[in-house]
Design a protein around this motif. Structure first.
Motif, short mmCIF file in Angstrom:
data_model
loop_
_atom_site.label_atom_id
_atom_site.label_comp_id
_atom_site.label_asym_id
_atom_site.label_seq_id
_atom_site.Cartn_x
_atom_site.Cartn_y
_atom_site.Cartn_z
N LEU A 1 0.80 -1.23 0.00
CA LEU A 1 0.00 0.00 0.00
C LEU A 1 0.83 1.28 0.00
CD1 LEU A 1 -2.92 -1.03 2.39
CD2 LEU A 1 -2.96 -0.84 -0.09
N PRO A 2 1.94 1.37 0.76
CA PRO A 2 2.71 2.62 0.75
C PRO A 2 3.30 2.98 -0.61
CG PRO A 2 3.26 1.30 2.67
CD PRO A 2 2.44 0.42 1.76
N SER A 3 3.43 1.99 -1.50
CA SER A 3 4.08 2.25 -2.79
C SER A 3 3.11 2.63 -3.89
CB SER A 3 4.88 1.02 -3.23
OG SER A 3 4.00 -0.03 -3.57
N ILE A 4 1.83 2.78 -3.55
CA ILE A 4 0.81 3.01 -4.58
C ILE A 4 1.00 4.38 -5.24
CG2 ILE A 4 -1.65 3.40 -4.97
CD1 ILE A 4 -2.26 1.27 -2.95
N ASP A 5 1.07 4.38 -6.54
CA ASP A 5 1.07 5.60 -7.35
C ASP A 5 -0.31 5.68 -8.00
OD1 ASP A 5 1.31 7.55 -9.30
OD2 ASP A 5 3.35 6.99 -9.87
N ILE A 6 -1.20 6.43 -7.37
CA ILE A 6 -2.60 6.45 -7.79
C ILE A 6 -2.75 6.92 -9.24
CG2 ILE A 6 -4.87 7.50 -7.39
CD1 ILE A 6 -4.18 7.60 -4.44
N GLY A 7 -1.99 7.94 -9.62
CA GLY A 7 -2.10 8.46 -10.98
C GLY A 7 -1.68 7.45 -12.03
N ALA A 8 -0.54 6.81 -11.81
CA ALA A 8 -0.02 5.86 -12.80
C ALA A 8 -0.89 4.61 -12.87
CB ALA A 8 1.42 5.48 -12.45
N GLY B 1 -4.03 4.40 -11.96
CA GLY B 1 -5.32 4.81 -12.52
C GLY B 1 -5.27 4.89 -14.03
N ALA B 2 -4.14 5.36 -14.58
CA ALA B 2 -4.00 5.44 -16.03
C ALA B 2 -3.95 4.06 -16.66
CB ALA B 2 -2.73 6.23 -16.38
N VAL B 3 -3.26 3.11 -16.00
CA VAL B 3 -3.21 1.73 -16.51
C VAL B 3 -4.61 1.13 -16.50
CG1 VAL B 3 -2.37 -0.60 -16.05
CG2 VAL B 3 -0.81 1.34 -15.83
N ILE B 4 -5.35 1.32 -15.41
CA ILE B 4 -6.72 0.81 -15.33
C ILE B 4 -7.58 1.43 -16.43
CG2 ILE B 4 -8.83 0.82 -13.94
CD1 ILE B 4 -7.03 0.67 -11.45
N GLY B 5 -7.46 2.74 -16.60
CA GLY B 5 -8.26 3.42 -17.61
C GLY B 5 -8.02 2.89 -19.01
N LEU B 6 -6.75 2.66 -19.35
CA LEU B 6 -6.42 2.18 -20.69
C LEU B 6 -6.79 0.71 -20.88
CD1 LEU B 6 -2.95 3.92 -21.08
CD2 LEU B 6 -4.91 4.26 -22.59
N LYS B 7 -6.43 -0.12 -19.90
CA LYS B 7 -6.64 -1.57 -20.06
C LYS B 7 -8.10 -1.98 -19.90
CE LYS B 7 -5.80 -5.56 -21.04
NZ LYS B 7 -7.13 -5.45 -21.61
N ILE B 8 -8.75 -1.43 -18.87
CA ILE B 8 -10.08 -1.91 -18.51
C ILE B 8 -11.20 -1.15 -19.21
CG2 ILE B 8 -11.66 -2.32 -16.57
CD1 ILE B 8 -9.23 -4.15 -16.68
N PHE B 9 -10.96 0.12 -19.54
CA PHE B 9 -12.02 0.92 -20.14
C PHE B 9 -11.75 1.24 -21.62
CE2 PHE B 9 -12.29 1.77 -15.59
CZ PHE B 9 -13.64 1.57 -15.36
#
Length: 302
Positions: free
Chosen positions: A213-220, A222-230
């Motif tokens: 959890l401490p290493s989470i880069d929300i922006g990066a 989130g961008a991977v999720i946006g491209l792959k999943i949506f």
């Protein structure tokens, strides 16, 4: 409602895998053995029984091939534009690869087989074969080039020739194209083996997921999720709508390309100098989000 219950069950099995890993019931050795059964036995059986009674000309067309290539490389291009300015090269390489590299074998095809008819499943098997032949060497090439790692690309490409998934696809299409028959008991046995591919795969995926959890880069992430999943399934929907393919081809392509990031991308990141923690987080995040988005996709295509 039935679909929601089914996908909820898949999420439970996925989380069970993670829980079994946390409690030690699925250690590295047991997970490796389950992976071997899923990869070398259950999944090839599923692919073979999905294709052995169909000729290759019924399933693979230039339209399907062209549509898959367009969606895949368009997503790669978008991923490069979105992630090109990531400060860390290791994180940038992983983000690009995980934005397009789909979990077609462990999740996509078994899910399609459990949800749709035999025609859609057979086409999905071909989608699996075509996209795997492209995305696997492409991901290795990108990771090794960006990170300056020794990819042994020739070795990986030779490994494709021994890939049981591709081998079972070729065998099934060959039997169907030649008009050969498979004895009933053998077909029944293979069908039973294929039916365990999805639960086994989900347990293995769950047991492989690790999140710091401490290493989470929300922006990066989130961008991977946006491209792959949506973005990727939306692009597939648009492309195959324009191509006016039949319903089975449309369904198979959209659902398969809507699957989360493949677990194998984490392994590649470890071997080829990518950001390992970031890669593990993205596999977990895209898999979790896909449980909802796949429900929506399957409902829409139905």
């Amino acid at each position: 409602m039935e679909l929601f219950v089914r996908l909820s069950g898949l999420l439970v099995v996925l989380l069970l895998g993670a829980g079994f890993r946390a409690t030690g019931l699925l250690d590295a050795g047991r997970t490796a053995r389950l992976n071997a059964v899923a990869y070398y036995v259950a999944l090839p059986a599923l692919i073979f029984v999905s294709t052995y009674d169909r000729a290759i000309g019924e399933l693979l067309s230039l339209t399907l091939l062209g549509g898959l290539l367009f969606v895949l490389f368009a997503t790669v291009g978008l991923a490069w534009l979105v992630h090109r300015n990531r400060a860390s090269v290791g994180r940038r390489s992983v983000a690009v690869v995980q934005s397009y590299h789909s979990n077609l074998g462990y999740l996509g095809l078994p899910l399609v087989a459990a949800t749709f008819n035999a025609e859609v499943t057979a086409t999905a098997s071909v989608v699996l074969g075509v996209v795997t032949l492209i995305q696997l060497p492409l991901s290795i090439l990108l990771l090794s080039t960006l990170n300056g790692a020794d990819a042994a690309l020739g070795h990986e490409l030779r490994g494709l020739a021994k890939n049981p998934v591709l081998g079972s696809l070729i065998a099934g299409l060959a039997v169907g194209s030649l008009g050969l028959t498979v004895p009933g008991p053998a077909a029944t046995g293979l069908d039973l083996l294929g039916s365990i591919a999805l639960p086994l795969a989900l347990l293995c995926v769950g047991a492989s997921l690790e999140v710091d959890l401490p290493s989470i880069d929300i922006g990066a992430t989130g961008a991977v999720i946006g491209l792959k999943i949506f973005c990727m399934p939306a692009l597939a929907w648009a492309v195959f709508s324009v191509l006016a393919v039949d319903a089975a081809t449309f369904t198979a392509a959209v659902v398969m390309l809507g699957t989360p990031t493949a677990v194998s991308t984490f392994v590649f990141a470890v071997e080829l100098g990518g950001d390992e923690e970031f890669a593990s987080l993205n596999v977990f995040a895209t898999t979790l989000v896909s449980m909802l988005t796949l429900f929506v996709l399957i409902t829409l295509v139905n």
